[in-house]
Design a protein around this motif. Sequence first.
Motif, mmCIF file in Angstrom:
data_model
loop_
_atom_site.group_PDB
_atom_site.id
_atom_site.type_symbol
_atom_site.label_atom_id
_atom_site.label_comp_id
_atom_site.label_asym_id
_atom_site.label_seq_id
_atom_site.Cartn_x
_atom_site.Cartn_y
_atom_site.Cartn_z
ATOM 1 N N LEU A 287 0.815 -1.217 0.000
ATOM 2 C CA LEU A 287 0.000 0.000 0.000
ATOM 3 C C LEU A 287 0.851 1.270 0.000
ATOM 4 O O LEU A 287 0.669 2.144 -0.845
ATOM 5 N N LYS B 221 -4.471 9.711 -2.414
ATOM 6 C CA LYS B 221 -5.342 9.145 -3.458
ATOM 7 C C LYS B 221 -5.246 7.619 -3.458
ATOM 8 O O LYS B 221 -6.247 6.923 -3.551
ATOM 9 N N ARG B 222 -4.042 7.096 -3.323
ATOM 10 C CA ARG B 222 -3.829 5.644 -3.314
ATOM 11 C C ARG B 222 -4.550 4.989 -2.136
ATOM 12 O O ARG B 222 -5.221 3.966 -2.292
ATOM 13 N N ILE B 223 -4.415 5.586 -0.952
ATOM 14 C CA ILE B 223 -5.061 5.042 0.242
ATOM 15 C C ILE B 223 -6.583 5.092 0.098
ATOM 16 O O ILE B 223 -7.287 4.139 0.427
ATOM 17 N N THR B 224 -7.071 6.209 -0.420
ATOM 18 C CA THR B 224 -8.508 6.377 -0.621
ATOM 19 C C THR B 224 -9.043 5.356 -1.617
ATOM 20 O O THR B 224 -10.076 4.724 -1.377
ATOM 21 N N GLU B 225 -8.335 5.177 -2.729
ATOM 22 C CA GLU B 225 -8.778 4.217 -3.750
ATOM 23 C C GLU B 225 -8.741 2.782 -3.232
ATOM 24 O O GLU B 225 -9.508 1.930 -3.688
ATOM 25 N N ALA B 226 -7.861 2.498 -2.283
ATOM 26 C CA ALA B 226 -7.777 1.158 -1.687
ATOM 27 C C ALA B 226 -8.806 0.980 -0.562
ATOM 28 O O ALA B 226 -8.891 -0.099 0.025
ATOM 29 N N ASP C 21 3.535 14.566 -3.531
ATOM 30 C CA ASP C 21 3.758 13.184 -3.107
ATOM 31 C C ASP C 21 2.743 12.766 -2.045
ATOM 32 O O ASP C 21 2.254 11.633 -2.048
ATOM 33 N N GLY D 284 4.169 1.601 -0.464
ATOM 34 C CA GLY D 284 5.191 1.662 -1.503
ATOM 35 C C GLY D 284 6.632 1.500 -1.052
ATOM 36 O O GLY D 284 7.549 1.714 -1.841
ATOM 37 N N VAL E 180 -0.507 12.079 -3.809
ATOM 38 C CA VAL E 180 -0.483 10.778 -4.501
ATOM 39 C C VAL E 180 -0.796 9.648 -3.525
ATOM 40 O O VAL E 180 -1.627 8.779 -3.806
ATOM 41 N N ILE E 181 -0.149 9.646 -2.346
ATOM 42 C CA ILE E 181 -0.398 8.559 -1.390
ATOM 43 C C ILE E 181 -1.802 8.669 -0.802
ATOM 44 O O ILE E 181 -2.454 7.659 -0.551
#
Length: 161
Positions: A32, A95-100, A89, A34, A92-93
């Motif tokens: 998650l 968005k990644r956490i939200t999408e997961a 940065d 990275g 980006v993380i």
Amino acid sequence: MEIYTIPAATRIGHVHLKVTDIQRSLDFYCGLLGFELVMMYGKDAAFISAGGYHHHIGLNTWQSKGGKPAPKNAPGLFHTAILFPTRKDLAVIFKRITEANYPLTGAADHGVSEALYLDDPDENGVELYWDRPKVDWPLDENGDLTMYTRQLDVKGLLGEL
């Protein structure tokens, strides 16, 4: 005893966490967030990093395999703070956490930084943040630092993307 001041260039090198399941922790920190797996130390410990450092985070189950999270009201680690180089940065993380669909425990603007808070699978607190440039840090009328906790401007953060 003589007063001692730690050298200004001193920094925190790594944190080593007791976890209950190595693979589950690797899925979180590497999958998650990275981080890169640098090496396994047997089957019960792993060392992970950003950018090829020998390790920023150690994970082990030497005393905690299959255990329960530490009580929230007991002494111990409040959170591990992971500093991102830029606001983009952090966006980006986020968005990644939200999408997961990984749950956040909080988000804040501290004046000196903007931060996201979550717990790892063992309920160890994790802060993901970026620091504003020092010239933008909030100061009072005497020039003293005045950190605070305010609502994070999520729309502005995501605008970095």
